[in-house]
Design a protein around this motif. Structure first.
Motif, PDB file in Angstrom:
ATOM      1  N   THR A 148       0.820  -1.218   0.000  1.00 22.01           N
ATOM      2  CA  THR A 148       0.000   0.000   0.000  1.00 22.01           C
ATOM      3  C   THR A 148       0.850   1.263   0.000  1.00 22.01           C
ATOM      4  N   GLU A 149       1.907   1.281   0.782  1.00 19.77           N
ATOM      5  CA  GLU A 149       2.723   2.493   0.858  1.00 19.77           C
ATOM      6  C   GLU A 149       3.398   2.778  -0.480  1.00 19.77           C
ATOM      7  N   GLN A 150       3.910   1.730  -1.133  1.00 15.69           N
ATOM      8  CA  GLN A 150       4.571   1.918  -2.418  1.00 15.69           C
ATOM      9  C   GLN A 150       3.584   2.420  -3.470  1.00 15.69           C
ATOM     10  N   ILE A 151       2.391   1.868  -3.492  1.00 16.96           N
ATOM     11  CA  ILE A 151       1.413   2.269  -4.499  1.00 16.96           C
ATOM     12  C   ILE A 151       0.947   3.699  -4.255  1.00 16.96           C
ATOM     13  N   LEU A 152       0.758   4.076  -2.990  1.00 12.17           N
ATOM     14  CA  LEU A 152       0.396   5.460  -2.698  1.00 12.17           C
ATOM     15  C   LEU A 152       1.520   6.414  -3.080  1.00 12.17           C
ATOM     16  N   GLU A 153       2.758   6.009  -2.819  1.00 14.94           N
ATOM     17  CA  GLU A 153       3.911   6.830  -3.205  1.00 14.94           C
ATOM     18  C   GLU A 153       3.950   7.006  -4.722  1.00 14.94           C
ATOM     19  N   ASP A 154       3.722   5.917  -5.452  1.00 14.57           N
ATOM     20  CA  ASP A 154       3.711   6.009  -6.913  1.00 14.57           C
ATOM     21  C   ASP A 154       2.575   6.900  -7.406  1.00 14.57           C
ATOM     22  N   SER A 155       1.397   6.748  -6.803  1.00 10.38           N
ATOM     23  CA  SER A 155       0.214   7.454  -7.281  1.00 10.38           C
ATOM     24  C   SER A 155       0.250   8.944  -6.943  1.00 10.38           C
ATOM     25  N   LEU A 156       0.669   9.247  -5.718  1.00  6.45           N
ATOM     26  CA  LEU A 156       0.583  10.625  -5.236  1.00  6.45           C
ATOM     27  C   LEU A 156       1.827  11.453  -5.522  1.00  6.45           C
ATOM     28  N   SER A 157       2.965  10.795  -5.755  1.00  9.48           N
ATOM     29  CA  SER A 157       4.205  11.544  -5.936  1.00  9.48           C
ATOM     30  C   SER A 157       4.948  11.162  -7.211  1.00  9.48           C
TER      31      SER A 157
END
Length: 528
Positions: free
Chosen positions: A134-143
């Protein structure tokens, strides 16, 4: 707590699978003004999954008064072509850069990062989110999507508009990189629950709104539908209410792009011709027009450009072989599970629903034998890969082949030239020997679409599904009797463009060609 986290992830990724308020736009209370802006403000609204037939039906049945008004006072083009794969992140990347995935470097909603040996997923499903992290996907999506993965060497519409002295804004668009620094503030439930950062620096236009994560200063004290049960503001109502607030506060930028994502979910569930859902999108367009004393005043003061990002294909139902399971189709070769290192299998597959990239980890496996095995399934439409300087496409259970490369005697309607060898029916092409021209059939801009996608994922093989079918791998969704997109067929890629408030129209109707058109409108001299 786990239920709330699941709801949260679904909310954030809903806008991507199509699909506290900190802002660095203007000083508090300042008016967003350009020194020498265009003669009219420009409002671009992208409606997810807007299909030409649905637009015609809505107008005919009187269900879409805003679209009918803009159409009657402007011009409608039913042949706007999306990039391939026809997924929102690829499409918006092309929209703001004016180039294809080969150059803007966003190959799909899901793609294989060879440098980091990992699958990049911008939020396709909750299942895959937990599997891939989840953290990696949020990092990819948001940043990473805007600030790292999108080619930093390519200027965006917001960069170029700024050099013209025009002010810009982006509301709920997934791709928004521009010259100005902003801060995305992650809601406490998210950063505490997932043990992630509470803020991300990002680059964008003068005004940036992305749900609850950021909204313009002029709107920061107003209440908008941005709580968890409203998908944290990643919805149509939020986009249109923020636009309305800025118009009423006299803070409207010269050039504004906004995304209405809600109909995509309705079309996935109910099918691409679901007029009840599409009428809701029209209601939000009415909200924007209602920001003025009359709709006539709205088009006197603005150029409105309404466009779809892609269309959708109607899927078959259960028991009709709708889902093409790739893993058994590729036996005895293997695909690594999502929890494993991608190179643990013979193949790495990045599934974009009606198309997929397939990477091989064993150099002894040839794409020829892979293609031969895949094409035994009649539901597969094409397979394609790079063969030396050429792109090779095959089709049919008794495969026929087309080889092509850029440059050559054949010219298409987009002024692109090609060398062609083999069976042109593989891409439904028509050739005119007397004029040396190429006409596209069921796969508009198919030569460039395939070429650019393969160049964006070097060393891959592309698989596409015939209309009515979807490619199935671990964690991929299947909307039986609903709608889906991602593919090469015109049912995936042909959408609508409505232009109102100007007599200047784009000469080339591909989404990737709209950036220079927008800039030409911004170069119109001010009447003030």
């Amino acid at each position: 707590m786990r239920i709330y986290l699941l709801l949260l992830l679904f909310s954030i990724f809903l806008i991507l699978s199509s699909c506290q308020n900190t802002s660095n736009d203007s000083p508090k209370g300042a008016s967003i003004q350009s020194n020498d802006g265009p003669s009219k403000k420009i409002i671009v609204v992208m409606v997810d999954s807007m299909k030409p037939e649905l637009v015609r039906k809505g107008i005919k049945e009187g269900r879409t008064p805003a679209i009918a008004f803009l159409s009657n006072h402007g011009k409608v083009f039913n042949d706007l072509i999306s990039p391939f794969p026809s997924m929102s992140v690829v499409i918006e990347s092309s929209l703001i850069t004016g180039v294809g995935p080969e150059d803007h470097h966003i190959p799909g909603l899901m793609w294989y990062n060879q440098t980091e040996n990992r699958l990049v997923d911008y939020g396709t499903t909750t299942y895959r989110t937990f599997k891939l992290g989840t953290e990696q996907i949020l990092e990819d999506s948001l940043s990473n999507l805007n600030n790292l993965h999108l080619n930093p060497e390519i200027s965006t519409i917001y960069d170029d508009a700024s050099t013209l002295g025009a002010t810009t804004g982006s509301f709920n668009m997934l791709l928004y990189r521009g010259p100005k620094e902003h801060t995305l503030a992650i809601p406490p439930l998210v950063h505490h629950g997932l043990h992630m950062k509470d803020k991300y620096k990002t680059k964008g236009p003068d005004l940036l709104a992305f749900g609850k994560l950021i909204k313009p200063t002029a709107a920061k004290d107003q209440s908008f539908p941005d709580e968890i049960y409203n998908q944290y503001g990643l919805n149509d109502q939020y986009s249109t209410e923020v636009i309305q607030a800025l118009i009423k506060a006299n803070q409207q930028p010269d050039f504004l792009m906004a995304f209405l994502p809600d109909f995509d979910k309705e079309a996935h569930e109910h099918g691409p011709y679901y007029l009840d859902g599409f009428a809701k999108a029209d209601y939000h367009l009415q909200t924007i027009l209602n920001s003025y004393s009359s709709w006539e005043e709205a088009i006197e003061e603005n150029i409105f450009i309404i466009l779809g990002d892609h269309s959708q294909v109607k899927l078959y139902g259960k028991g009709e072989g709708t889902a093409i399971e790739l893993e058994p189709l590729l036996e005895p070769w293997t695909i690594a599970n999502l929890l494993d290192d991608p190179i643990m299998g013979d193949f790495i597959i990045a599934n974009n629903h009606r198309m997929a990239y397939l990477h091989k980890t064993d150099s002894n496996i040839s794409f020829e034998e892979v293609a031969s095995q895949l094409l035994k399934d009649e539901r597969i439409d094409q397979v394609a890969w790079r063969d030396s300087d050429y792109t090779l496409i095959q089709k049919g259970t008794t495969p026929t082949s087309l080889l092509f490369k850029k440059g050559g005697p054949w010219k298409d309607q987009y002024e692109q030239t090609w060398s062609l060898k083999g069976d042109v029916d593989v891409l439904d092409l028509s050739l005119d020997d007397s004029t040396k021209t190429v006409q596209y059939g069921n796969y508009p801009d198919g030569l460039e679409q395939i070429h650019s996608a393969l160049k964006s994922q070097e060393g891959s093989l592309i698989i596409t599904a015939k209309p009515g079918y979807i490619l199935k791998t671990e964690g991929a969704p299947v909307h039986y009797n609903g709608g889906e997109h991602g593919g090469l067929h015109e049912e995936d890629t042909k959408t609508v463009l409505i232009v109102t408030g100007t007599d200047q129209y784009p000469t080339s109707r591909r989404i990737r060609d709209l950036k220079p058109y927008f800039l030409s409108l911004l170069k119109q001299p001010s009447e003030n």
